[in-house]
Design an enzyme around this catalytic site. Structure first.
Site, PDB file in Angstrom:
ATOM      1  N   HIS A 122      35.763  32.351   4.893  1.00  0.00           N
ATOM      2  CA  HIS A 122      36.671  33.485   4.681  1.00  0.00           C
ATOM      3  C   HIS A 122      37.892  33.033   3.886  1.00  0.00           C
ATOM      4  O   HIS A 122      38.571  32.093   4.289  1.00  0.00           O
ATOM      5  CB  HIS A 122      37.191  34.004   6.014  1.00  0.00           C
ATOM      6  CG  HIS A 122      36.187  34.817   6.771  1.00  0.00           C
ATOM      7  ND1 HIS A 122      36.553  35.822   7.621  1.00  0.00           N
ATOM      8  CD2 HIS A 122      34.837  34.776   6.797  1.00  0.00           C
ATOM      9  CE1 HIS A 122      35.459  36.364   8.149  1.00  0.00           C
ATOM     10  NE2 HIS A 122      34.409  35.733   7.668  1.00  0.00           N
ATOM     11  N   ARG A 147      34.016  34.343   0.917  1.00  0.00           N
ATOM     12  CA  ARG A 147      34.230  35.783   1.056  1.00  0.00           C
ATOM     13  C   ARG A 147      35.682  36.044   0.715  1.00  0.00           C
ATOM     14  O   ARG A 147      36.576  35.421   1.320  1.00  0.00           O
ATOM     15  CB  ARG A 147      33.940  36.195   2.502  1.00  0.00           C
ATOM     16  CG  ARG A 147      34.079  37.665   2.747  1.00  0.00           C
ATOM     17  CD  ARG A 147      33.944  37.982   4.214  1.00  0.00           C
ATOM     18  NE  ARG A 147      35.244  38.145   4.827  1.00  0.00           N
ATOM     19  CZ  ARG A 147      35.468  38.889   5.903  1.00  0.00           C
ATOM     20  NH1 ARG A 147      34.475  39.514   6.502  1.00  0.00           N
ATOM     21  NH2 ARG A 147      36.680  38.988   6.408  1.00  0.00           N
ATOM     22  N   TYR A 159      42.004  45.165   6.408  1.00  0.00           N
ATOM     23  CA  TYR A 159      40.947  44.456   7.102  1.00  0.00           C
ATOM     24  C   TYR A 159      40.769  43.039   6.550  1.00  0.00           C
ATOM     25  O   TYR A 159      40.702  42.842   5.343  1.00  0.00           O
ATOM     26  CB  TYR A 159      39.598  45.207   6.995  1.00  0.00           C
ATOM     27  CG  TYR A 159      38.490  44.274   7.356  1.00  0.00           C
ATOM     28  CD1 TYR A 159      38.304  43.920   8.686  1.00  0.00           C
ATOM     29  CD2 TYR A 159      37.743  43.628   6.385  1.00  0.00           C
ATOM     30  CE1 TYR A 159      37.378  42.968   9.040  1.00  0.00           C
ATOM     31  CE2 TYR A 159      36.805  42.678   6.730  1.00  0.00           C
ATOM     32  CZ  TYR A 159      36.632  42.351   8.057  1.00  0.00           C
ATOM     33  OH  TYR A 159      35.729  41.393   8.395  1.00  0.00           O
ATOM     34  N   ASP A 211      33.579  42.050   2.014  1.00  0.00           N
ATOM     35  CA  ASP A 211      33.262  42.923   3.149  1.00  0.00           C
ATOM     36  C   ASP A 211      34.076  44.213   3.040  1.00  0.00           C
ATOM     37  O   ASP A 211      35.313  44.170   3.076  1.00  0.00           O
ATOM     38  CB  ASP A 211      33.612  42.171   4.448  1.00  0.00           C
ATOM     39  CG  ASP A 211      33.119  42.894   5.693  1.00  0.00           C
ATOM     40  OD1 ASP A 211      32.640  44.035   5.573  1.00  0.00           O
ATOM     41  OD2 ASP A 211      33.223  42.295   6.792  1.00  0.00           O
ATOM     42  N   HIS A 213      33.742  46.670   5.234  1.00  0.00           N
ATOM     43  CA  HIS A 213      33.953  47.063   6.629  1.00  0.00           C
ATOM     44  C   HIS A 213      33.799  48.564   6.845  1.00  0.00           C
ATOM     45  O   HIS A 213      34.651  49.206   7.477  1.00  0.00           O
ATOM     46  CB  HIS A 213      35.315  46.554   7.123  1.00  0.00           C
ATOM     47  CG  HIS A 213      35.227  45.906   8.470  1.00  0.00           C
ATOM     48  ND1 HIS A 213      35.686  46.511   9.612  1.00  0.00           N
ATOM     49  CD2 HIS A 213      34.708  44.728   8.864  1.00  0.00           C
ATOM     50  CE1 HIS A 213      35.472  45.706  10.646  1.00  0.00           C
ATOM     51  NE2 HIS A 213      34.874  44.621  10.217  1.00  0.00           N
ATOM     52  N   GLU A 237      29.303  43.789   1.419  1.00  0.00           N
ATOM     53  CA  GLU A 237      28.889  43.942   2.822  1.00  0.00           C
ATOM     54  C   GLU A 237      29.381  45.256   3.417  1.00  0.00           C
ATOM     55  O   GLU A 237      30.528  45.649   3.178  1.00  0.00           O
ATOM     56  CB  GLU A 237      29.486  42.760   3.599  1.00  0.00           C
ATOM     57  CG  GLU A 237      29.228  42.794   5.088  1.00  0.00           C
ATOM     58  CD  GLU A 237      29.955  41.657   5.782  1.00  0.00           C
ATOM     59  OE1 GLU A 237      30.250  40.626   5.126  1.00  0.00           O
ATOM     60  OE2 GLU A 237      30.258  41.806   6.979  1.00  0.00           O
ATOM     61  N   GLU A 263      25.863  43.987  10.823  1.00  0.00           N
ATOM     62  CA  GLU A 263      26.518  43.232  11.896  1.00  0.00           C
ATOM     63  C   GLU A 263      26.707  44.083  13.148  1.00  0.00           C
ATOM     64  O   GLU A 263      26.881  43.540  14.239  1.00  0.00           O
ATOM     65  CB  GLU A 263      27.852  42.620  11.434  1.00  0.00           C
ATOM     66  CG  GLU A 263      28.932  43.625  11.130  1.00  0.00           C
ATOM     67  CD  GLU A 263      30.239  42.985  10.708  1.00  0.00           C
ATOM     68  OE1 GLU A 263      30.226  42.129   9.820  1.00  0.00           O
ATOM     69  OE2 GLU A 263      31.282  43.357  11.278  1.00  0.00           O
ATOM     70  N   ARG A 284      22.330  41.255   8.686  1.00  0.00           N
ATOM     71  CA  ARG A 284      23.520  40.593   9.210  1.00  0.00           C
ATOM     72  C   ARG A 284      23.555  40.424  10.732  1.00  0.00           C
ATOM     73  O   ARG A 284      24.453  39.775  11.270  1.00  0.00           O
ATOM     74  CB  ARG A 284      24.759  41.428   8.819  1.00  0.00           C
ATOM     75  CG  ARG A 284      25.007  41.501   7.345  1.00  0.00           C
ATOM     76  CD  ARG A 284      25.896  40.397   6.851  1.00  0.00           C
ATOM     77  NE  ARG A 284      27.208  40.434   7.461  1.00  0.00           N
ATOM     78  CZ  ARG A 284      27.889  39.355   7.855  1.00  0.00           C
ATOM     79  NH1 ARG A 284      27.364  38.154   7.729  1.00  0.00           N
ATOM     80  NH2 ARG A 284      29.090  39.482   8.376  1.00  0.00           N
ATOM     81  N   HIS A 313      25.792  37.251  10.803  1.00  0.00           N
ATOM     82  CA  HIS A 313      27.196  37.396  11.198  1.00  0.00           C
ATOM     83  C   HIS A 313      27.642  36.112  11.901  1.00  0.00           C
ATOM     84  O   HIS A 313      26.912  35.603  12.758  1.00  0.00           O
ATOM     85  CB  HIS A 313      27.249  38.577  12.167  1.00  0.00           C
ATOM     86  CG  HIS A 313      28.581  39.160  12.386  1.00  0.00           C
ATOM     87  ND1 HIS A 313      28.890  39.871  13.527  1.00  0.00           N
ATOM     88  CD2 HIS A 313      29.696  39.174  11.636  1.00  0.00           C
ATOM     89  CE1 HIS A 313      30.135  40.294  13.455  1.00  0.00           C
ATOM     90  NE2 HIS A 313      30.640  39.891  12.320  1.00  0.00           N
ATOM     91  N   ASP A 317      34.364  35.703  16.928  1.00  0.00           N
ATOM     92  CA  ASP A 317      34.105  36.427  18.183  1.00  0.00           C
ATOM     93  C   ASP A 317      32.654  36.305  18.656  1.00  0.00           C
ATOM     94  O   ASP A 317      32.277  36.951  19.641  1.00  0.00           O
ATOM     95  CB  ASP A 317      34.564  37.894  18.107  1.00  0.00           C
ATOM     96  CG  ASP A 317      34.120  38.626  16.860  1.00  0.00           C
ATOM     97  OD1 ASP A 317      34.893  38.695  15.898  1.00  0.00           O
ATOM     98  OD2 ASP A 317      32.981  39.134  16.857  1.00  0.00           O
ATOM     99  N   GLU A 340      27.357  33.045   7.774  1.00  0.00           N
ATOM    100  CA  GLU A 340      28.826  33.178   7.809  1.00  0.00           C
ATOM    101  C   GLU A 340      29.421  32.063   8.665  1.00  0.00           C
ATOM    102  O   GLU A 340      28.862  31.707   9.700  1.00  0.00           O
ATOM    103  CB  GLU A 340      29.204  34.546   8.386  1.00  0.00           C
ATOM    104  CG  GLU A 340      30.704  34.795   8.422  1.00  0.00           C
ATOM    105  CD  GLU A 340      31.064  36.196   8.912  1.00  0.00           C
ATOM    106  OE1 GLU A 340      30.166  36.926   9.385  1.00  0.00           O
ATOM    107  OE2 GLU A 340      32.251  36.558   8.811  1.00  0.00           O
ATOM    108  N   TRP A 403      36.758  51.802  11.094  1.00  0.00           N
ATOM    109  CA  TRP A 403      37.458  50.515  11.016  1.00  0.00           C
ATOM    110  C   TRP A 403      36.552  49.441  10.571  1.00  0.00           C
ATOM    111  O   TRP A 403      35.732  49.146  10.066  1.00  0.00           O
ATOM    112  CB  TRP A 403      38.039  50.081  12.375  1.00  0.00           C
ATOM    113  CG  TRP A 403      38.703  48.757  12.166  1.00  0.00           C
ATOM    114  CD1 TRP A 403      39.873  48.528  11.492  1.00  0.00           C
ATOM    115  CD2 TRP A 403      38.231  47.474  12.560  1.00  0.00           C
ATOM    116  NE1 TRP A 403      40.152  47.196  11.441  1.00  0.00           N
ATOM    117  CE2 TRP A 403      39.153  46.512  12.090  1.00  0.00           C
ATOM    118  CE3 TRP A 403      37.102  47.034  13.259  1.00  0.00           C
ATOM    119  CZ2 TRP A 403      38.993  45.144  12.296  1.00  0.00           C
ATOM    120  CZ3 TRP A 403      36.938  45.686  13.470  1.00  0.00           C
ATOM    121  CH2 TRP A 403      37.880  44.750  12.998  1.00  0.00           C
TER     122      TRP A 403
END
Ligand SMILES: O=C(O)[C@H](O)[C@@H](O)[C@H](O)[C@H](O)CO
Ligand SMILES: [Mg+2]
Length: 403
Positions: A122, A147, A159, A211, A213, A237, A263, A284, A313, A317, A340, A403
């Site tokens: 990222h 990314r 984001y 991404d 999102h 993405e 994802e 993903r 993904h 998290d 990723e 989101w």
């Protein structure tokens, strides 16, 4: 191979993780990741109340049967909470089977298809210059793929961009959902400039990803895909929310920019039209949300028939348990694309000792039997659960948006 015990461990070494441990009569145990960001305790309740009591006494070697017992047998199929729980059981059982066979998981799956697993990092910045500086840093670290996400003039929070320069990006950053503001017009006018700048500074070889999102409509996504064609992205993405798989027909008709999605998916049925119509290029879903090894290899095989590759993904998290299993899957799966990689904090890595290694932009799989990730339960106890929520997003006029 009777299951004699199973329990859930919730720990928060900087962020929340839910881990399921399954123990067999012989003492061999396996662990699975059951983390669902911002909805962790729903999965804990599902496992403790509805799954664990039905697991005790079952034969841990019957992975396929247990998968269908939990999926079909529940009557209430699919959904992120159910599938996170099923995935955790499945990952723990594959860990046990591989340990019992004395093999690293990738061997049990069919052996190595490649020596190393390409990852993407990222790179985010408050503005284009800030993002370019991050790309520079990651290229020096050896990454072949990045990314890129940058702040958009006129939008206060965006984001994927950390609150402060140099900090890690953490979406679940408040006890109750933070409120973000979004403007599609400002974003669409600005973002192609970011890719132009990246290509200008770093040339053609670096793989560049982005991404969206889920923030665009299909026709807006088509416009973006077309606008960025000269910068030949590795993928774009989640350009639209994907409950309606038909949306991708329209996007595909307009652009050759490769598309990644999934994802938030958790079943082969979320993908069926997308894959069979060749509307997407990368899947993903992580192993910890898509039904574990048992179901994700079915999705990967279906994808392979249509030249669709994996791009799992891998945000912070998902716990090292999910990442470790993914490195085995990525080492084996014939139609691998990319993985990723958002590095975990040292506190998280200490709670989850593991034998996958990161070197020169790639993951290298370990040789320990199982998926190679463990949990230090005493250390896990030192980090109690803290409620944390993902943000919500509103248009400038207040309308609640994706989101
Ligand atoms: O591509 C990604 O890595 C993702 O979009 C994540 O950053 C998600 O926002 C997060 O996993 C939500 O929990
Ligand atoms: Mg994403």
């Amino acid at each position: 191979m009777k299951i004699s015990d199973a329990y859930v461990i919730v720990t928060s070494p900087g962020r929340n993780f839910v881990t399921l441990k399954i123990v067999t009569e012989s003492g061999t145990y396996g662990i699975g990741d059951a983390t669902l960001n911002g909805r962790e305790m729903a999965v804990v309740a599902y496992l403790e109340e509805h799954v664990i009591p039905a697991l005790i006494g079952r034969d841990a070697s019957r992975i396929e049967d247990i998968w269908h017992y939990l999926y079909r047998g529940a009557y209430w199929r699919r959904g992120p909470v159910t599938m996170a729980a099923v995935s955790a059981v499945d990952l723990a059982l594959w860990d046990i089977k591989a340990k019992a066979a004395g093999m690293p998981l990738y061997q049990l799956l069919g052996g190595k298809s490649r020596e190393q697993v390409m990852t993407y990092a990222h790179c985010t910045g408050r503005d284009i210059e800030g993002c370019l500086a991050e790309v520079e840093k990651h290229v020096k670290l050896g990454y072949r793929a990045v990314r890129v996400q940058a702040g958009v003039p006129g939008i206060p929070t965006i984001y994927g961009v950390a609150k402060r320069e140099g900090e890690r990006y953490e979406p679940a950053d408040a006890e109750l959902p933070a409120e973000h503001v979004w403007s599609t017009e400002k974003y669409l006018n600005h973002v192609p400039k970011l890719f132009a700048a990246v290509r200008e500074r770093f040339g053609d070889e670096l793989h560049v990803l982005h991404d969206v999102h889920h923030r665009l409509t299909p026709i807006e996504a088509a416009r973006l895909g077309k606008a960025v064609e000269p910068y030949h992205l590795f993928w774009l993405e989640d350009c639209v929310p994907a409950e309606n798989q038909e949306s991708f027909r329209l996007i595909r008709q307009h652009t050759t920019t490769p598309l990644a999605v999934g994802e938030v998916f958790n079943s082969i049925h979320d993908y069926r039209e997308l894959i069979e119509n060749q509307w997407i290029d990368y899947i993903r879903t992580p192993l910890s949300h898509g039904g574990g090894i048992t179901h994700m290899r079915r999705i990967a095989d279906l994808a392979g028939l249509y030249h669709v590759r994996t791009g799992f993904h891998g945000p912070t998290d998902l716990s090292p348990v999910c990442l470790g299993a993914a490195v085995h899957f990525d080492t084996w799966v014939p139609n691998f694309g990319i993985q990723e990689h958002m590095p975990h904090t040292p506190e998280t890595d200490a709670v989850f000792p593991h034998d996958y290694r990161f070197e020169d932009g790639h993951f290298l799989v370990g040789e320990a039997p199982g998926h190679g990730v463990d949990i230090d339960e005493a250390m896990a106890k030192q980090h109690p659960y803290k409620r944390a929520s993902l943000p919500v997003n509103r248009l400038e006029d207040g309308t609640l948006w994706h989101w």
